[in-house]
Motif scaffolding. Structure first.
Motif, short mmCIF file in Angstrom:
data_model
loop_
_atom_site.label_atom_id
_atom_site.label_comp_id
_atom_site.label_asym_id
_atom_site.label_seq_id
_atom_site.Cartn_x
_atom_site.Cartn_y
_atom_site.Cartn_z
N PHE A 190 0.83 -1.20 0.00
CA PHE A 190 0.00 0.00 0.00
C PHE A 190 0.86 1.25 0.00
N THR A 191 1.82 1.35 0.92
CA THR A 191 2.63 2.57 0.99
C THR A 191 3.53 2.70 -0.23
N ALA A 192 3.99 1.58 -0.78
CA ALA A 192 4.78 1.65 -2.01
C ALA A 192 3.94 2.16 -3.17
N MET A 193 2.68 1.72 -3.25
CA MET A 193 1.78 2.25 -4.28
C MET A 193 1.61 3.76 -4.12
N VAL A 194 1.34 4.18 -2.88
CA VAL A 194 1.15 5.61 -2.63
C VAL A 194 2.40 6.39 -3.04
N PHE A 195 3.57 5.85 -2.70
CA PHE A 195 4.81 6.55 -3.06
C PHE A 195 4.93 6.69 -4.57
N CYS A 196 4.75 5.59 -5.29
CA CYS A 196 4.93 5.64 -6.75
C CYS A 196 3.90 6.56 -7.40
N LEU A 197 2.69 6.57 -6.88
CA LEU A 197 1.67 7.47 -7.41
C LEU A 197 2.01 8.93 -7.11
N SER A 198 2.57 9.19 -5.95
CA SER A 198 3.01 10.56 -5.63
C SER A 198 4.12 11.00 -6.56
N ALA A 199 5.08 10.11 -6.77
CA ALA A 199 6.19 10.43 -7.68
C ALA A 199 5.68 10.66 -9.09
N LEU A 200 4.73 9.84 -9.52
CA LEU A 200 4.15 10.02 -10.86
C LEU A 200 3.46 11.37 -10.97
N ALA A 201 2.79 11.80 -9.92
CA ALA A 201 2.13 13.12 -9.94
C ALA A 201 3.14 14.23 -10.19
N VAL A 202 4.31 14.11 -9.58
CA VAL A 202 5.34 15.13 -9.78
C VAL A 202 5.84 15.11 -11.22
N LEU A 203 6.05 13.92 -11.77
CA LEU A 203 6.47 13.82 -13.17
C LEU A 203 5.43 14.44 -14.09
N ILE A 204 4.16 14.11 -13.87
CA ILE A 204 3.09 14.65 -14.72
C ILE A 204 3.04 16.17 -14.61
N ALA A 205 3.25 16.68 -13.40
CA ALA A 205 3.23 18.14 -13.22
C ALA A 205 4.30 18.80 -14.06
N ARG A 206 5.50 18.21 -14.10
CA ARG A 206 6.56 18.79 -14.94
C ARG A 206 6.19 18.69 -16.41
N LYS A 207 5.67 17.53 -16.85
CA LYS A 207 5.35 17.34 -18.26
C LYS A 207 4.20 18.25 -18.71
N ARG A 208 3.35 18.65 -17.79
CA ARG A 208 2.24 19.55 -18.13
C ARG A 208 2.61 21.02 -17.92
N GLY A 209 3.85 21.28 -17.49
CA GLY A 209 4.30 22.65 -17.30
C GLY A 209 3.77 23.30 -16.04
N GLU A 210 3.30 22.50 -15.08
CA GLU A 210 2.75 23.06 -13.85
C GLU A 210 3.83 23.39 -12.82
N ILE A 211 4.98 22.74 -12.92
CA ILE A 211 6.10 23.02 -12.04
C ILE A 211 7.38 23.09 -12.86
N GLY A 212 8.37 23.81 -12.34
CA GLY A 212 9.68 23.87 -12.96
C GLY A 212 10.63 22.89 -12.29
N LEU A 213 11.88 22.89 -12.77
CA LEU A 213 12.86 21.94 -12.25
C LEU A 213 13.16 22.18 -10.78
N ASP A 214 13.19 23.44 -10.36
CA ASP A 214 13.46 23.71 -8.94
C ASP A 214 12.34 23.17 -8.05
N GLU A 215 11.10 23.35 -8.50
CA GLU A 215 9.98 22.82 -7.71
C GLU A 215 9.99 21.29 -7.70
N GLU A 216 10.34 20.70 -8.83
CA GLU A 216 10.41 19.25 -8.88
C GLU A 216 11.48 18.74 -7.92
#
Length: 607
Positions: free
Chosen positions: A402-428
């Motif tokens: 469960f916690t590993a799933m949550v971690f990977c989903l959280s990390a994926l959210a950060v990747l998607i944010a960068r790919k959608r231009g919602e965050i920059g490299l410093d925020e990532e």
């Protein structure tokens, strides 16, 4: 979740180390290595890939000596390569390491300023170099290791060997397990008892923060404050060791305690070599044009998806729909052009989730499979596979998965944010640093186990229990209720706390425990108001919250456990540990079958 073994033996160390590493290879197979001392001189062999590559190397270039350390690696810093393989060496010291050192960059900068150089991308080489710098100041091996350990921040298990000291191993643990083994004129250390099974039947588990000095004839253990302590030595049958529940009564308990190591392992798999950004196979999805992400799952995975929804919508600003797999395809829901559907399953064989994957593919969706078993059907059929790296999970009630799933989903959210231009490299980079603190914080929460156990004994006497939370704690309330139901058979429900007055408050009485998941975040004042409504009706509230939350409600609640203060975005990790312990110890108190609860199976492969 790497494997560690160390020996001071009466026979050549290399064959012993190799055999022990073979039993630990499930913990990592990116690379492997060992170092031994022959005539008091350190020598080392390392190889990329599975353990067989190291075995072949040792045939051509054997290692001599009866003292040594070995390691099988799953990368947490730096790509799989010989240069990044353990043991890492700096001058007269070699180290093997499981875990993640949060402050390694800070330590590395100080060492570079002092004139030291580095050959690898790992945090482990920083440990070896820091220890070498302590030796250069004139400290002896024991004091140098102690001074090094005191500078480290994170979750780790470590073992040191030193040039000129063939009679010495020094090991330490914080957040990652280590077990000592005792022989006649020889002593051993391993990250799992299973590594030591053929060597000894007398073992001792180090406790959180312990460090130990092993010689051929003696073992001395110190606690986190440096005080000499004794730990119970157990005589165990070989078959008990091979079963590998460690010092725990149940697999579920062992798997709860493994979570800091599991998250460290996932961290290494999801973070770039320079530790500044998220990197995974989903990078190639056209996230900028995706109108929506649909997540489909069952049970615990479904609640992990609810945590992901908050991360995805808040950080990545992508709309997310969450679907129960058993209902999804029968509704025949419309799915958008260029849409992405992700299915989540520990086993990768869940029948309803697999059917949902195939439905999404039939509707032209890009499909992602988040799984623990990378040889599973979902892993084979999804367009993109995203492993959670939890390792084998034996207990039916999911904990580390469960916690590993949550971690990977959280990390994926950060990747998607960068790919959608919602965050920059410093925020990532900031999010990467935030996620890097999770293993340590989970370790600190695990140290609170006696308090959860005491609360659980009261819960075990109830026939009904309510879990309340707001925001990211709402999915954790659902997960807590599920865990309690699964293994104690106590009726439990999880609610968004703001909904309590829309019906569920009718269940409140002086006999029903109400577990409030209450970090001091932007929703705490609202939650406190909800709890006062409950307590005004004789509700027995057990407050699971940080110091600020405890201070505001300490005089009013029935029970409380004070949690570490954390950023709200990563609170789910440590509150997951809390609800897992409550369910586990309540089940033990009731005498139910914790690992194999009635009517349940680990993998649901029929609809």
């Amino acid at each position: 979740m790497c494997g560690i073994v160390g020996v001071i033996a009466n026979q050549p160390a290399a064959p012993i180390l190799l055999a022990s590493l073979k039993r630990l290879e499930y913990r990592g197979y990116d690379s492997a290595g060992m170092a031994t001392l022959e005539g008091g001189v350190l020598d080392r062999r390392r190889a990329e890939g599975k353990l067989s590559a190291l075995a072949a190397l040792l045939l051509d270039q054997p290692l001599r000596g009866t003292t040594g350390i070995g390691h099988t690696r799953w990368a947490t810093h730096g790509s799989p390569s010989e240069a990044n393989a353990h043991p890492h060496r700096s001058g007269p010291v070699a180290v093997v390491h499981n875990g993640i050192i949060e402050n390694y960059l800070e330590l590395k900068r100080d060492l570079v300023d002092a004139g030291y150089s580095f050959e690898s991308q790992t945090d482990t080489e920083v440990i070896a170099t820091l220890c070498a710098s302590m030796l250069a100041r004139g400290l002896d091996c024991e004091d140098a290791a102690a001074a090094t350990i005191a500078r480290l921040r994170g979750a780790y298990a470590l073992c040191f060997v030193f040039d000129g000291r063939p009679d010495l191993l020094i090991c330490a643990r914080r957040g990652s397990p280590l077990v000592l083994g005792f022989g006649e004129g020889e002593n051993f250390v391993g990250s799992d008892a299973i590594a030591l099974a053929p060597l000894t039947d007398r073992i001792c588990y180090l406790e959180e923060g312990d460090w130990a000095v092993l010689t051929r004839s003696d073992v001395r253990i110190h606690d986190a404050a440096g005080n000499p302590v004794t730990r119970d030595v157990q005589t165990v049958a070989l078959e008990t060791i091979v079963a590998d529940k460690g010092q725990h009564r149940h697999y579920m308990a062992k798997e709860i305690h493994e979570q800091p190591s599991v998250i460290a392992r996932a961290l290494g798999a999801w973070i770039s070599e320079d530790r500044t950004r998220i990197a995974c196979a989903a990078e190639n999805v056209d996230w900028a044009r995706a109108p929506r992400l649909t997540i489909v799952a069952c049970g615990t995975a479904y609640y992990a998806a609810h945590v992901a929804k908050v991360w995805m919508e808040r950080v990545a600003r992508i709309p997310v729909e969450i679907e129960i797999a058993s209902e999804f395809r029968y509704r025949e829901p419309p799915l958008p052009d260029r849409g992405v559907t992700m299915v989540v399953s520990q086993s990768g064989e869940t029948a309803d989730t697999l059917a949902a994957l195939r439905y999404a593919q039939s509707r032209g969706q890009i499909t992602l499979g988040l799984v623990n078993v990378t040889t599973s059907t979902i892993a084979r059929e999804a367009d993109v596979i995203l492993p959670i790296h939890a390792g084998p999970e034996i207990g039916v009630a999911s904990t580390k998965a469960f916690t590993a799933m949550v971690f990977c989903l959280s990390a994926l959210a950060v990747l998607i944010a960068r790919k959608r231009g919602e965050i920059g490299l410093d925020e990532e980079h900031g999010y990467v640093e935030l996620l890097s603190t999770v293993p340590r914080l989970m370790s600190e929460t695990i140290a609170l186990e006696p308090q959860f156990e005491a609360l659980a004994h009261d819960i075990a006497r109830s026939s009904d229990t309510l879990f309340l939370g707001r925001g990211l704690m709402y999915p954790l309330a659902l997960e807590g209720a599920l865990k309690l139901k699964e293994i104690t058979y106590i009726h439990a429900e999880g609610y968004a706390a703001g909904e309590i007055k829309h019906g569920p408050i009718a269940l409140v009485d002086e006999l029903t425990p109400i577990i409030a998941l209450a970090p001091f975040d932007g929703l705490f004042d609202k939650l406190a108001s909800n709890l006062r409504e409950v307590m005004g009706r004789k509700g027995r509230v057990a407050l699971i919250g940080d110091a600020e939350a405890s201070r505001d409600l300490a005089e009013e609640v029935w029970r409380r456990v004070e949690m570490p203060a954390v950023d709200p975005l990563i609170a789910p990790y440590i509150y997951a540990v809390a609800v897992q312990f409550i369910a586990y110890h309540a089940a033990v108190a009731k005498g139910t079958d914790v690992d194999q609860p009635r009517n349940l199976a680990k993998s649901v492969t029929v609809e």
